[in-house]
Write a protein that holds these residues in place. Structure first.
Motif, PDB file in Angstrom:
ATOM      1  N   ALA A 386       0.681  -1.212   0.060  1.00 17.76           N
ATOM      2  CA  ALA A 386       0.105  -0.024   0.106  1.00 17.76           C
ATOM      3  C   ALA A 386       0.713   1.340   0.043  1.00 17.76           C
ATOM      4  CB  ALA A 386      -0.791  -0.081   1.135  1.00 17.76           C
ATOM      5  N   SER A 387       2.103   1.102   0.567  1.00 18.64           N
ATOM      6  CA  SER A 387       2.800   2.403   0.674  1.00 18.64           C
ATOM      7  C   SER A 387       3.522   2.619  -0.616  1.00 18.64           C
ATOM      8  CB  SER A 387       3.738   2.167   1.637  1.00 18.64           C
ATOM      9  OG  SER A 387       4.874   1.267   1.475  1.00 18.64           O
ATOM     10  N   LEU A 388       3.811   1.461  -1.353  1.00 14.19           N
ATOM     11  CA  LEU A 388       4.355   1.824  -2.570  1.00 14.19           C
ATOM     12  C   LEU A 388       3.482   2.351  -3.634  1.00 14.19           C
ATOM     13  CD1 LEU A 388       6.321  -1.656  -2.916  1.00 14.19           C
ATOM     14  CD2 LEU A 388       7.262   0.643  -2.598  1.00 14.19           C
ATOM     15  N   LEU A 389       2.057   2.129  -3.496  1.00  9.66           N
ATOM     16  CA  LEU A 389       1.085   2.786  -4.414  1.00  9.66           C
ATOM     17  C   LEU A 389       0.352   3.954  -4.018  1.00  9.66           C
ATOM     18  CD1 LEU A 389      -1.036  -0.635  -4.789  1.00  9.66           C
ATOM     19  CD2 LEU A 389       0.710   0.153  -6.328  1.00  9.66           C
ATOM     20  N   ALA A 390       0.714   4.300  -2.708  1.00 13.19           N
ATOM     21  CA  ALA A 390       0.221   5.558  -2.267  1.00 13.19           C
ATOM     22  C   ALA A 390       0.804   6.753  -2.853  1.00 13.19           C
ATOM     23  CB  ALA A 390       0.598   5.751  -0.714  1.00 13.19           C
ATOM     24  N   PRO A 391      -0.044   7.823  -3.334  1.00 18.75           N
ATOM     25  CA  PRO A 391       0.725   9.268  -3.941  1.00 18.75           C
ATOM     26  C   PRO A 391       1.720   9.646  -3.086  1.00 18.75           C
ATOM     27  CG  PRO A 391      -1.466   9.652  -2.989  1.00 18.75           C
ATOM     28  CD  PRO A 391      -1.187   8.153  -2.712  1.00 18.75           C
ATOM     29  N   ALA A 392       2.564  10.427  -3.758  1.00 21.90           N
ATOM     30  CA  ALA A 392       3.814  11.133  -3.233  1.00 21.90           C
ATOM     31  C   ALA A 392       2.996  12.200  -2.068  1.00 21.90           C
ATOM     32  CB  ALA A 392       4.855  11.558  -3.994  1.00 21.90           C
TER      33      ALA A 392
END
Length: 398
Positions: A386-392
């Motif tokens: 999920a952290s990898l897919l979250a927007p910056a």
């Protein structure tokens, strides 16, 4: 990429260190000690105290890293929070009140700690993935050292490799090895890590994975890698070359070594034992054939040790039905569907490919492993995805 000021660059170097420490404490918290032999005998109660006490350390370190307790809105953690609160409410009525309530409170604390780490979701330096991989390296290194120092104890669990320094069962050792192998392979395909680093990680992980004799982890890793590679197939020539080469090698190996592979995979079991998944299907059938009150069917009986009549359940979905009812199953399924939707709507990138590997791995492994609805390494895998897919983040918030 904008150039950061000197103070910002210094802070960027410091923050991942704290994140690694928090993640390491969370990882140690879910290293539930098993009953296998260790080089230095560790009383089970002491091992449990050390592992479960690390959650408090993780919370303290998370507060140091995020003193203002800033959190980012997040649907995934909102769902896990609802699941944790409902599990706590149900556990208060469990037959084993103290144990069940403690597990639910632990899950609540675990989710709170994950909320405190949300400011580092979506960052370009991938702090949670880096922390996750460092923890995997540390755990597998301890397994390797234990095997070198005491091979008899390392393989005392039915001839399967387990932890001889810290009591880690073969299935969990296989899980850590498979995730290290899979993420390393995907990062190498995307040219994020170098060939030597990838070769060492993959060779090391595969050797340990084979030693554990764990079929679920191998199948889940293969399917996860196939999906991750497919997401990169059109945009990366290395992926196309590697995929074709791997397919040819797999076909040749299956042809030449089919008897040996079948013998290894069978682990000396009969065809009936293999089709019954080493007796798991009998336990699953008993769970669903046992009459339960309507409330227990919908919301479960509270968090347990994932067993039924003294036998391990060994299925996330069956165990969730026992502990959290159909409510827990729906929430966990929605979490996986949400993550898959996020991956499908994210542009092609190394981040999406690694996330897809982790999600698919957890989906496949959940058939014979537990943990998607409780504090576990599988939950950490999903949070990394999920952290990898979250927007910056728009700006540093912690």
């Amino acid at each position: 990429m904008p150039i950061a000021s000197g103070a910002s660059r210094t802070r960027e170097k410091q923050v991942p260190t704290l994140v690694v420490l928090v993640w390491g404490a969370l990882f140690f918290n879910v290293l539930a000690p098993s009953g296998n032999e260790t080089l230095v005998p560790i009383p089970h109660s002491v091992a449990q105290l050390l592992a479960q006490g690390s959650l408090g350390v993780a919370l303290l370190l998370a507060l140091i890293a995020n003193p203002r307790m800033v959190v980012r809105p997040n649907v995934l953690l909102a769902l896990l929070s609802v699941l944790a609160v409902v599990s706590l409410a149900v556990s208060l009525h469990n037959e084993f009140l103290v144990a069940s309530t403690y597990r639910a409170l632990r899950l609540c604390g675990f989710v709170v700690c994950l909320w405190l780490l949300t400011p580092w979701w979506g960052r370009h330096e991938l702090p949670l993935l880096r922390a996750h991989r460092l923890c995997l390296w540390a755990i597998l290194a301890s397994v390797f050292v234990g095997m070198v120092l005491s091979p008899g104890k390392a393989f005392s669990f039915e001839g399967r490799l387990s932890g001889a320094l810290w009591p880690i069962p073969p299935t969990q050792v296989a899980h850590y090895a498979a995730v290290l192998v899979g993420t390393s392979a995907v990062l190498w395909l995307c040219r994020v890590i170098g060939g030597r680093h990838a070769l060492l990680a993959i060779a090391f992980g595969v050797a340990i994975l084979v030693g554990t004799h764990t079929r679920t982890a191998i199948v889940a890793a293969i399917i996860g890698l196939a999906v991750a590679s497919a997401s990169l197939f059109l945009g990366h020539a290395r992926v196309r070359r590697t995929s074709v080469s791997s397919l040819v090698v797999a076909i040749v190996a299956a042809t030449l070594f089919a008897p040996a592979l079948v013998q290894w995979a069978s682990r000396g079991q009969t065809t009936q034992q293999a089709t019954q998944l080493t007796g798991r299907t009998k336990v699953w059938a008993d769970v669903f054939n046992t009459p339960r009150p309507a409330f227990d069917q919908y919301f479960g009986a509270g968090l347990s040790n994932k067993s039924f009549d003294g036998m391990p359940i060994d299925s996330n979905w069956v165990a969730s039905y026992v502990d959290q009812g159909w409510f827990g199953i729906v929430v966990q399924a929605f979490v996986l569907i949400l993550l898959l939707f996020m991956a499908a709507t994210t542009v092609r990138s190394p981040r999406r490919a690694v996330a897809l590997f982790l999600i698919v791995y957890c989906v496949v492994a959940s058939s014979t492993e537990t943990g998607l609805g409780d504090a576990s390494p599988y939950l950490l895998d999903l949070v990394v995805a999920a952290s990898l897919l979250a927007p910056a983040p728009r700006r540093s918030s912690a």
